[in-house]
Write a protein that holds these residues in place. Structure first.
Motif, PDB file in Angstrom:
ATOM      1  N   ASP A 177      -6.909  -4.070  -0.745  1.00  0.00           N
ATOM      2  CA  ASP A 177      -7.154  -2.746  -1.319  1.00  0.00           C
ATOM      3  C   ASP A 177      -6.027  -2.344  -2.276  1.00  0.00           C
ATOM      4  O   ASP A 177      -6.275  -1.716  -3.307  1.00  0.00           O
ATOM      5  CB  ASP A 177      -7.281  -1.707  -0.205  1.00  0.00           C
ATOM      6  CG  ASP A 177      -8.583  -1.837   0.564  1.00  0.00           C
ATOM      7  OD1 ASP A 177      -9.509  -2.496   0.059  1.00  0.00           O
ATOM      8  OD2 ASP A 177      -8.683  -1.279   1.676  1.00  0.00           O
ATOM      9  N   ARG A 179      -4.620   7.248 -10.261  1.00  0.00           N
ATOM     10  CA  ARG A 179      -5.697   6.920 -11.193  1.00  0.00           C
ATOM     11  C   ARG A 179      -6.668   8.092 -11.339  1.00  0.00           C
ATOM     12  O   ARG A 179      -7.151   8.382 -12.433  1.00  0.00           O
ATOM     13  CB  ARG A 179      -6.426   5.669 -10.710  1.00  0.00           C
ATOM     14  CG  ARG A 179      -7.521   5.169 -11.644  1.00  0.00           C
ATOM     15  CD  ARG A 179      -7.764   3.691 -11.436  1.00  0.00           C
ATOM     16  NE  ARG A 179      -8.057   3.356 -10.059  1.00  0.00           N
ATOM     17  CZ  ARG A 179      -9.288   3.048  -9.608  1.00  0.00           C
ATOM     18  NH1 ARG A 179     -10.315   3.075 -10.435  1.00  0.00           N
ATOM     19  NH2 ARG A 179      -9.475   2.714  -8.354  1.00  0.00           N
ATOM     20  N   HIS A 205      -5.138   6.378  -4.240  1.00  0.00           N
ATOM     21  CA  HIS A 205      -6.065   6.493  -5.364  1.00  0.00           C
ATOM     22  C   HIS A 205      -5.709   7.656  -6.291  1.00  0.00           C
ATOM     23  O   HIS A 205      -6.253   7.776  -7.387  1.00  0.00           O
ATOM     24  CB  HIS A 205      -7.490   6.679  -4.805  1.00  0.00           C
ATOM     25  CG  HIS A 205      -8.549   6.845  -5.841  1.00  0.00           C
ATOM     26  ND1 HIS A 205      -9.374   7.955  -5.891  1.00  0.00           N
ATOM     27  CD2 HIS A 205      -8.923   6.059  -6.866  1.00  0.00           C
ATOM     28  CE1 HIS A 205     -10.207   7.842  -6.891  1.00  0.00           C
ATOM     29  NE2 HIS A 205      -9.963   6.695  -7.503  1.00  0.00           N
ATOM     30  N   LEU A 208       1.895   2.517  -3.434  1.00  0.00           N
ATOM     31  CA  LEU A 208       0.863   3.305  -4.115  1.00  0.00           C
ATOM     32  C   LEU A 208       0.825   4.733  -3.581  1.00  0.00           C
ATOM     33  O   LEU A 208       0.734   5.698  -4.340  1.00  0.00           O
ATOM     34  CB  LEU A 208      -0.507   2.643  -3.928  1.00  0.00           C
ATOM     35  CG  LEU A 208      -0.762   1.340  -4.674  1.00  0.00           C
ATOM     36  CD1 LEU A 208      -2.054   0.702  -4.162  1.00  0.00           C
ATOM     37  CD2 LEU A 208      -0.850   1.577  -6.173  1.00  0.00           C
ATOM     38  N   THR A 217     -14.211   6.234 -10.720  1.00  0.00           N
ATOM     39  CA  THR A 217     -13.304   7.357 -10.940  1.00  0.00           C
ATOM     40  C   THR A 217     -13.469   7.950 -12.331  1.00  0.00           C
ATOM     41  O   THR A 217     -13.421   9.178 -12.494  1.00  0.00           O
ATOM     42  CB  THR A 217     -11.846   6.894 -10.728  1.00  0.00           C
ATOM     43  OG1 THR A 217     -11.736   6.231  -9.467  1.00  0.00           O
ATOM     44  CG2 THR A 217     -10.902   8.077 -10.755  1.00  0.00           C
ATOM     45  N   GLN A 274      -5.945   0.454 -11.985  1.00  0.00           N
ATOM     46  CA  GLN A 274      -5.033   1.207 -12.850  1.00  0.00           C
ATOM     47  C   GLN A 274      -4.831   0.491 -14.181  1.00  0.00           C
ATOM     48  O   GLN A 274      -4.819   1.131 -15.250  1.00  0.00           O
ATOM     49  CB  GLN A 274      -3.702   1.405 -12.138  1.00  0.00           C
ATOM     50  CG  GLN A 274      -3.758   2.350 -10.950  1.00  0.00           C
ATOM     51  CD  GLN A 274      -2.423   2.495 -10.245  1.00  0.00           C
ATOM     52  OE1 GLN A 274      -1.411   1.957 -10.700  1.00  0.00           O
ATOM     53  NE2 GLN A 274      -2.409   3.216  -9.138  1.00  0.00           N
ATOM     54  N   TYR A 326       0.831  -1.206   0.000  1.00  0.00           N
ATOM     55  CA  TYR A 326       0.000   0.000   0.000  1.00  0.00           C
ATOM     56  C   TYR A 326       0.867   1.258   0.000  1.00  0.00           C
ATOM     57  O   TYR A 326       0.526   2.264  -0.617  1.00  0.00           O
ATOM     58  CB  TYR A 326      -0.926  -0.008   1.216  1.00  0.00           C
ATOM     59  CG  TYR A 326      -2.212   0.747   0.992  1.00  0.00           C
ATOM     60  CD1 TYR A 326      -3.274   0.150   0.330  1.00  0.00           C
ATOM     61  CD2 TYR A 326      -2.359   2.063   1.430  1.00  0.00           C
ATOM     62  CE1 TYR A 326      -4.445   0.843   0.111  1.00  0.00           C
ATOM     63  CE2 TYR A 326      -3.528   2.755   1.220  1.00  0.00           C
ATOM     64  CZ  TYR A 326      -4.575   2.138   0.557  1.00  0.00           C
ATOM     65  OH  TYR A 326      -5.737   2.825   0.337  1.00  0.00           O
ATOM     66  N   ARG A 336      -6.533  -4.278  -5.457  1.00  0.00           N
ATOM     67  CA  ARG A 336      -7.689  -3.730  -6.170  1.00  0.00           C
ATOM     68  C   ARG A 336      -7.322  -2.438  -6.910  1.00  0.00           C
ATOM     69  O   ARG A 336      -7.723  -2.233  -8.053  1.00  0.00           O
ATOM     70  CB  ARG A 336      -8.835  -3.471  -5.193  1.00  0.00           C
ATOM     71  CG  ARG A 336     -10.107  -2.939  -5.875  1.00  0.00           C
ATOM     72  CD  ARG A 336     -11.200  -2.655  -4.873  1.00  0.00           C
ATOM     73  NE  ARG A 336     -11.709  -3.871  -4.256  1.00  0.00           N
ATOM     74  CZ  ARG A 336     -11.456  -4.264  -3.013  1.00  0.00           C
ATOM     75  NH1 ARG A 336     -10.706  -3.506  -2.212  1.00  0.00           N
ATOM     76  NH2 ARG A 336     -11.952  -5.385  -2.548  1.00  0.00           N
ATOM     77  N   GLU A 337      -6.541  -1.591  -6.271  1.00  0.00           N
ATOM     78  CA  GLU A 337      -6.141  -0.332  -6.917  1.00  0.00           C
ATOM     79  C   GLU A 337      -5.217  -0.595  -8.101  1.00  0.00           C
ATOM     80  O   GLU A 337      -5.351   0.043  -9.147  1.00  0.00           O
ATOM     81  CB  GLU A 337      -5.460   0.585  -5.904  1.00  0.00           C
ATOM     82  CG  GLU A 337      -5.020   1.925  -6.471  1.00  0.00           C
ATOM     83  CD  GLU A 337      -6.146   2.720  -7.082  1.00  0.00           C
ATOM     84  OE1 GLU A 337      -5.912   3.432  -8.083  1.00  0.00           O
ATOM     85  OE2 GLU A 337      -7.300   2.634  -6.580  1.00  0.00           O
ATOM     86  N   TRP A 338      -4.294  -1.518  -7.957  1.00  0.00           N
ATOM     87  CA  TRP A 338      -3.430  -1.864  -9.080  1.00  0.00           C
ATOM     88  C   TRP A 338      -4.242  -2.401 -10.252  1.00  0.00           C
ATOM     89  O   TRP A 338      -3.985  -2.067 -11.413  1.00  0.00           O
ATOM     90  CB  TRP A 338      -2.391  -2.895  -8.651  1.00  0.00           C
ATOM     91  CG  TRP A 338      -1.189  -2.293  -7.992  1.00  0.00           C
ATOM     92  CD1 TRP A 338      -0.633  -1.061  -8.239  1.00  0.00           C
ATOM     93  CD2 TRP A 338      -0.400  -2.878  -6.969  1.00  0.00           C
ATOM     94  NE1 TRP A 338       0.446  -0.859  -7.427  1.00  0.00           N
ATOM     95  CE2 TRP A 338       0.622  -1.952  -6.623  1.00  0.00           C
ATOM     96  CE3 TRP A 338      -0.448  -4.087  -6.284  1.00  0.00           C
ATOM     97  CZ2 TRP A 338       1.588  -2.205  -5.660  1.00  0.00           C
ATOM     98  CZ3 TRP A 338       0.509  -4.338  -5.320  1.00  0.00           C
ATOM     99  CH2 TRP A 338       1.521  -3.411  -5.015  1.00  0.00           C
TER     100      TRP A 338
END
Length: 258
Positions: free
Chosen positions: A241, A197, A194, A65, A167, A249, A62, A244-246
Motif C-alpha cells: 500500500d 495526494r 492518502h 507517508l 482521487t 503521487q 507507511y 502504491r501511494e508513492w
C-alpha cells in the motif's frame, strides 16, 4: 482507460508482482541450464519477499507517508463550511454478504460523524464512486450515506457524489457541488497516508480544504521484538500500500494534478 491502467499496472510493480515475475525467470533459467544465475535470482527473490513482509519495514515506509499529515485532536480542527469524506471505506454487499462490508478505512466515515456531532460543519459531502469491477452495484457514496445516517447524521445534511473512481475525480466532481452550496472551506477527511495526494488534488482544482487525517496504520514504537523482523502477511500488504501511494503521487505529479 486510464482508470483501468492505474489499477492494473501497479500490480506488476508491487512486491508480490515482482516476486512472481522473478519466480518465472528462475524457472526459465533452470530450464535453460543456467542454474547458478537461477540460484542468485532465487536468493534475491526470497530476500525481497522477507524485507517487504517485515513489520519493521512496513511500519517505516507507511509511517513516512502518514507523518506528513498526522491526525489532530477534534478541539484543534476549525469550524468550516462543510465536511468532505472520500471513499474506500466500505465494500459493496455482493453475495454472500448480507450487509455492507466495513474496510480498514471506515475510520473516515466515523471521523466525519465525529466532526458533524462536534459542530465543526453542518453538511457532509461524500465523494465515492465504484471501481470498474463493481460498477453494477450501488455507489459507495450511497452506502456511506446510509452508514452516516445510521450513525446519527441527518439525511438532509448529506450530499452524495457517486461517479468518481480516483482521487483526481473526487476533486473534479465534488467541486461544482461545493460551489453550488457555498462551501468555500471544507474539512477533507481521508486516510493519513492518502492525505497529501488528496489535498494537492483539491488545491489543483481551486478548492480550499483543511486536512483531517484518520485511519492511521503505522504505530510509533520505541522497542522492537523478534516478531518485528519476521515475515507477516499484514506487513506485506502495508508495504504494498505504501508503494502504491508513492506511485500514485508520482503519476499525479507527472499529470500536473498535484
Amino acid at each position: 482507460m486510464y482508470v483501468y491502467l492505474s489499477k492494473i499496472v501497479p500490480l506488476f510493480l508491487m512486491p508480490l508482482g515482482l516476486i512472481i515475475f522473478a519466480a518465472v525467470l528462475v524457472l526459465l533459467l533452470l530450464v535453460t541450464g543456467r542454474r547458478r544465475l537461477a540460484a542468485w535470482l532465487l536468493s534475491f527473490t526470497v530476500l525481497l519477499l522477507w524485507l517487504a513482509a517485515m513489520p519493521i519495514v512496513a511500519g517505516s515506509l507507511y509511517g513516512r507517508l502518514e507523518s506528513r499529515f498526522p491526525p489532530e485532536p477534534l478541539a484543534r480542527i476549525p469550524v468550516s463550511s462543510c465536511i468532505v469524506v472520500l471513499g474506500g471505506a466500505v465494500g459493496l454487499p455482493f453475495a454472500p454478504r448480507q450487509d455492507i462490508e466495513l474496510t480498514e478505512a471506515v475510520d473516515r466515515v466515523y471521523k466525519a460523524v465525529q466532526l458533524y456531532r462536534e459542530g465543526k460543519a453542518n453538511r457532509v459531502f461524500v465523494a465515492a464512486g465504484n471501481q470498474p469491477r463493481s460498477e453494477s452495484g450501488p455507489s459507495e457514496a450511497a452506502l456511506i450515506g446510509e452508514l452516516l445516517v445510521e450513525w446519527g447524521v441527518p439525511a438532509d445534511a448529506i450530499q452524495l457524489e457517486g461517479r468518481s473512481r480516483n482521487t483526481r475525480e473526487n476533486a473534479v466532481n465534488i467541486k461544482p457541488m461545493l460551489e453550488a452550496t457555498g462551501c468555500d472551506r471544507s474539512l477533507l477527511v481521508t486516510s493519513a497516508a492518502h492525505m497529501q495526494r488528496a489535498l494537492a488534488s483539491f488545491k489543483e482544482v481551486g478548492l480550499y480544504a483543511y486536512p483531517v487525517s484518520t485511519d492511521v496504520r503505522a504505530i510509533r514504537r520505541t522497542e522492537y521484538t523478534a516478531m518485528d523482523f519476521l515475515p507477516d502477511a499484514h506487513a506485506l500488504a502495508m508495504t504494498s500500500d505504501a508503494i502504491r501511494e508513492w506511485m500514485g503521487q508520482k503519476v499525479y505529479q507527472w499529470n500536473g494534478w498535484n
